[in-house]
Design a protein around this motif. Structure first.
Motif, PDB file in Angstrom:
ATOM      1  N   TYR A 291     -30.516  -6.194 -52.624  1.00 15.02           N
ATOM      2  CA  TYR A 291     -29.517  -6.117 -53.690  1.00 15.02           C
ATOM      3  C   TYR A 291     -28.943  -4.709 -53.810  1.00 15.02           C
ATOM      4  CZ  TYR A 291     -30.999 -10.796 -54.760  1.00 15.02           C
ATOM      5  OH  TYR A 291     -31.281 -12.129 -54.655  1.00 15.02           O
ATOM      6  N   ALA A 292     -29.758  -3.688 -53.597  1.00 19.16           N
ATOM      7  CA  ALA A 292     -29.261  -2.310 -53.636  1.00 19.16           C
ATOM      8  C   ALA A 292     -28.244  -2.082 -52.514  1.00 19.16           C
ATOM      9  CB  ALA A 292     -30.424  -1.330 -53.524  1.00 19.16           C
ATOM     10  N   ALA A 293     -28.512  -2.601 -51.332  1.00 20.91           N
ATOM     11  CA  ALA A 293     -27.587  -2.446 -50.207  1.00 20.91           C
ATOM     12  C   ALA A 293     -26.284  -3.188 -50.473  1.00 20.91           C
ATOM     13  CB  ALA A 293     -28.241  -2.950 -48.916  1.00 20.91           C
ATOM     14  N   TYR A 294     -26.367  -4.330 -51.131  1.00 19.53           N
ATOM     15  CA  TYR A 294     -25.171  -5.092 -51.493  1.00 19.53           C
ATOM     16  C   TYR A 294     -24.305  -4.256 -52.438  1.00 19.53           C
ATOM     17  CZ  TYR A 294     -22.549  -9.426 -52.248  1.00 19.53           C
ATOM     18  OH  TYR A 294     -21.583 -10.380 -52.275  1.00 19.53           O
ATOM     19  N   LEU A 295     -24.937  -3.640 -53.443  1.00 15.95           N
ATOM     20  CA  LEU A 295     -24.203  -2.786 -54.383  1.00 15.95           C
ATOM     21  C   LEU A 295     -23.591  -1.576 -53.696  1.00 15.95           C
ATOM     22  CD1 LEU A 295     -26.432  -2.641 -57.578  1.00 15.95           C
ATOM     23  CD2 LEU A 295     -24.135  -3.590 -57.391  1.00 15.95           C
ATOM     24  N   ASP A 296     -24.315  -1.018 -52.742  1.00 14.49           N
ATOM     25  CA  ASP A 296     -23.864   0.189 -52.045  1.00 14.49           C
ATOM     26  C   ASP A 296     -22.922  -0.124 -50.890  1.00 14.49           C
ATOM     27  OD1 ASP A 296     -25.397   1.708 -53.763  1.00 14.49           O
ATOM     28  OD2 ASP A 296     -27.088   1.877 -52.365  1.00 14.49           O
ATOM     29  N   ASP A 297     -22.559  -1.405 -50.709  1.00 15.98           N
ATOM     30  CA  ASP A 297     -21.668  -1.837 -49.630  1.00 15.98           C
ATOM     31  C   ASP A 297     -22.228  -1.433 -48.265  1.00 15.98           C
ATOM     32  OD1 ASP A 297     -19.445  -3.180 -48.643  1.00 15.98           O
ATOM     33  OD2 ASP A 297     -18.208  -1.369 -48.630  1.00 15.98           O
TER      34      ASP A 297
ATOM     35  N   THR B 270     -29.879 -18.178 -42.299  1.00 20.50           N
ATOM     36  CA  THR B 270     -28.963 -19.147 -42.906  1.00 20.50           C
ATOM     37  C   THR B 270     -28.823 -18.843 -44.395  1.00 20.50           C
ATOM     38  OG1 THR B 270     -30.705 -20.768 -43.355  1.00 20.50           O
ATOM     39  CG2 THR B 270     -29.480 -21.009 -41.274  1.00 20.50           C
ATOM     40  N   PHE B 271     -27.656 -19.184 -44.922  1.00 16.41           N
ATOM     41  CA  PHE B 271     -27.341 -18.969 -46.329  1.00 16.41           C
ATOM     42  C   PHE B 271     -26.797 -20.266 -46.896  1.00 16.41           C
ATOM     43  CE2 PHE B 271     -24.344 -17.995 -49.709  1.00 16.41           C
ATOM     44  CZ  PHE B 271     -25.049 -17.086 -50.494  1.00 16.41           C
ATOM     45  N   SER B 272     -27.324 -20.640 -48.065  1.00 16.78           N
ATOM     46  CA  SER B 272     -26.866 -21.858 -48.730  1.00 16.78           C
ATOM     47  C   SER B 272     -26.590 -21.564 -50.190  1.00 16.78           C
ATOM     48  CB  SER B 272     -27.924 -22.968 -48.638  1.00 16.78           C
ATOM     49  OG  SER B 272     -28.166 -23.314 -47.294  1.00 16.78           O
ATOM     50  N   SER B 273     -25.587 -22.242 -50.712  1.00 14.41           N
ATOM     51  CA  SER B 273     -25.240 -22.177 -52.129  1.00 14.41           C
ATOM     52  C   SER B 273     -24.488 -23.461 -52.446  1.00 14.41           C
ATOM     53  CB  SER B 273     -24.364 -20.948 -52.408  1.00 14.41           C
ATOM     54  OG  SER B 273     -23.022 -21.179 -52.018  1.00 14.41           O
ATOM     55  N   PRO B 274     -24.102 -23.663 -53.695  1.00 19.30           N
ATOM     56  CA  PRO B 274     -23.288 -24.849 -53.984  1.00 19.30           C
ATOM     57  C   PRO B 274     -21.973 -24.879 -53.196  1.00 19.30           C
ATOM     58  CG  PRO B 274     -24.247 -24.034 -56.011  1.00 19.30           C
ATOM     59  CD  PRO B 274     -24.552 -23.005 -54.936  1.00 19.30           C
TER      60      PRO B 274
ATOM     61  N   TYR C 236     -21.855 -15.970 -43.065  1.00 19.85           N
ATOM     62  CA  TYR C 236     -22.288 -15.344 -44.316  1.00 19.85           C
ATOM     63  C   TYR C 236     -21.567 -14.014 -44.527  1.00 19.85           C
ATOM     64  CZ  TYR C 236     -25.264 -12.308 -47.182  1.00 19.85           C
ATOM     65  OH  TYR C 236     -25.722 -11.400 -48.098  1.00 19.85           O
ATOM     66  N   PHE C 237     -21.548 -13.176 -43.503  1.00 27.94           N
ATOM     67  CA  PHE C 237     -20.893 -11.875 -43.659  1.00 27.94           C
ATOM     68  C   PHE C 237     -19.383 -12.023 -43.832  1.00 27.94           C
ATOM     69  CE2 PHE C 237     -24.823  -9.975 -41.782  1.00 27.94           C
ATOM     70  CZ  PHE C 237     -25.116  -9.155 -42.859  1.00 27.94           C
ATOM     71  N   GLU C 238     -18.775 -13.008 -43.189  1.00 24.93           N
ATOM     72  CA  GLU C 238     -17.333 -13.241 -43.340  1.00 24.93           C
ATOM     73  C   GLU C 238     -16.996 -13.781 -44.730  1.00 24.93           C
ATOM     74  OE1 GLU C 238     -16.040 -15.971 -40.325  1.00 24.93           O
ATOM     75  OE2 GLU C 238     -16.780 -14.664 -38.719  1.00 24.93           O
ATOM     76  N   ARG C 239     -17.757 -14.750 -45.184  1.00 27.20           N
ATOM     77  CA  ARG C 239     -17.421 -15.501 -46.389  1.00 27.20           C
ATOM     78  C   ARG C 239     -18.001 -14.902 -47.669  1.00 27.20           C
ATOM     79  NH1 ARG C 239     -18.733 -21.770 -46.020  1.00 27.20           N
ATOM     80  NH2 ARG C 239     -17.490 -21.520 -44.150  1.00 27.20           N
ATOM     81  N   CYS C 240     -19.185 -14.343 -47.591  1.00 22.27           N
ATOM     82  CA  CYS C 240     -19.913 -13.957 -48.800  1.00 22.27           C
ATOM     83  C   CYS C 240     -19.966 -12.462 -49.055  1.00 22.27           C
ATOM     84  CB  CYS C 240     -21.334 -14.515 -48.743  1.00 22.27           C
ATOM     85  SG  CYS C 240     -21.389 -16.294 -48.506  1.00 22.27           S
ATOM     86  N   TRP C 241     -19.556 -11.669 -48.089  1.00 25.20           N
ATOM     87  CA  TRP C 241     -19.608 -10.224 -48.276  1.00 25.20           C
ATOM     88  C   TRP C 241     -18.269  -9.757 -48.838  1.00 25.20           C
ATOM     89  CZ3 TRP C 241     -23.995  -7.544 -47.829  1.00 25.20           C
ATOM     90  CH2 TRP C 241     -23.904  -6.167 -47.990  1.00 25.20           C
ATOM     91  N   PRO C 242     -18.272  -9.073 -49.989  1.00 27.35           N
ATOM     92  CA  PRO C 242     -16.992  -8.673 -50.610  1.00 27.35           C
ATOM     93  C   PRO C 242     -16.200  -7.720 -49.711  1.00 27.35           C
ATOM     94  CG  PRO C 242     -18.871  -8.161 -52.049  1.00 27.35           C
ATOM     95  CD  PRO C 242     -19.422  -8.645 -50.757  1.00 27.35           C
TER      96      PRO C 242
ATOM     97  N   VAL D 297     -31.620 -17.706 -47.341  1.00 28.68           N
ATOM     98  CA  VAL D 297     -31.379 -17.503 -48.771  1.00 28.68           C
ATOM     99  C   VAL D 297     -30.695 -18.755 -49.293  1.00 28.68           C
ATOM    100  CG1 VAL D 297     -30.072 -16.204 -50.514  1.00 28.68           C
ATOM    101  CG2 VAL D 297     -31.181 -14.989 -48.628  1.00 28.68           C
ATOM    102  N   GLU D 298     -31.192 -19.246 -50.424  1.00 29.46           N
ATOM    103  CA  GLU D 298     -30.541 -20.343 -51.139  1.00 29.46           C
ATOM    104  C   GLU D 298     -30.212 -19.844 -52.531  1.00 29.46           C
ATOM    105  OE1 GLU D 298     -32.544 -24.104 -51.101  1.00 29.46           O
ATOM    106  OE2 GLU D 298     -33.197 -23.825 -49.043  1.00 29.46           O
ATOM    107  N   VAL D 299     -28.933 -19.930 -52.903  1.00 30.16           N
ATOM    108  CA  VAL D 299     -28.466 -19.454 -54.203  1.00 30.16           C
ATOM    109  C   VAL D 299     -28.258 -20.645 -55.122  1.00 30.16           C
ATOM    110  CG1 VAL D 299     -26.615 -18.235 -55.420  1.00 30.16           C
ATOM    111  CG2 VAL D 299     -27.323 -17.486 -53.144  1.00 30.16           C
ATOM    112  N   TYR D 300     -28.727 -20.478 -56.355  1.00 30.53           N
ATOM    113  CA  TYR D 300     -28.522 -21.471 -57.402  1.00 30.53           C
ATOM    114  C   TYR D 300     -27.718 -20.785 -58.488  1.00 30.53           C
ATOM    115  CZ  TYR D 300     -32.127 -23.708 -54.725  1.00 30.53           C
ATOM    116  OH  TYR D 300     -32.849 -24.248 -53.691  1.00 30.53           O
ATOM    117  N   PHE D 301     -26.449 -21.159 -58.605  1.00 34.58           N
ATOM    118  CA  PHE D 301     -25.555 -20.495 -59.547  1.00 34.58           C
ATOM    119  C   PHE D 301     -26.017 -20.706 -60.978  1.00 34.58           C
ATOM    120  CE2 PHE D 301     -21.725 -21.062 -56.507  1.00 34.58           C
ATOM    121  CZ  PHE D 301     -22.173 -20.008 -55.734  1.00 34.58           C
ATOM    122  N   GLY D 302     -25.932 -19.645 -61.734  1.00 37.75           N
ATOM    123  CA  GLY D 302     -26.248 -19.697 -63.154  1.00 37.75           C
ATOM    124  C   GLY D 302     -24.985 -19.796 -63.969  1.00 37.75           C
ATOM    125  N   ARG D 303     -25.017 -19.167 -65.104  1.00 32.87           N
ATOM    126  CA  ARG D 303     -23.882 -19.269 -66.010  1.00 32.87           C
ATOM    127  C   ARG D 303     -23.231 -17.898 -66.173  1.00 32.87           C
ATOM    128  NH1 ARG D 303     -25.470 -17.585 -71.294  1.00 32.87           N
ATOM    129  NH2 ARG D 303     -27.659 -17.066 -71.326  1.00 32.87           N
TER     130      ARG D 303
END
Length: 113
Positions: A15-21, A35-39, A49-55, A105-111
């Motif tokens: 998560y720190a690396a994600y914040l630091d780009d 593999t990466f999964s989410s709704p 994942y890097f194409e679609r999910c990395w800002p 990683v499997e992401v479960y979206f919150g609110r």
């Protein structure tokens, strides 16, 4: 350092690396067959994942880990993410390790908060 503490630190570093780009750091944390999964994504591969999910532009001001547990090769994390636009949301993620790298990683979206 034991496996639990090492894996807890890997999750925090992710998560720190994600914040630091730092895509390079995250890439080193993932297995080649990651593999990466989410709704929105069903077992996408590492490249997708890097194409679609990395800002493309910085998106987050902070990510606060509220809960982190490791049991064997599995980790669960609940976090609150603060975006640069002032909004925030909560998510949960399940991470699976293979050795010292993250295999899935499997992401479960919150609110929205």
């Amino acid at each position: 350092m034991n496996d639990v503490r090492t894996r807890q630190q890997t999750v925090r570093d992710l998560y720190a690396a994600y914040l630091d780009d730092r895509k390079d750091k995250v890439g080193a944390m993932l297995t080649e067959d990651f593999t990466f999964s989410s709704p929105r994504d069903d077992h996408i591969d590492r490249a997708t994942y890097f194409e679609r999910c990395w800002p493309k532009e910085p998106l987050f001001r902070a990510i606060h880990i509220e809960f982190l547990a490791v049991n064997g090769d599995e980790a669960a994390v609940r976090y609150r993410a603060e975006k640069l636009d002032g909004t925030s949301f909560g998510n949960m993620e399940s991470l699976r390790f293979r050795g010292d790298r993250i295999a899935a990683v499997e992401v479960y979206f919150g609110r929205n908060l």
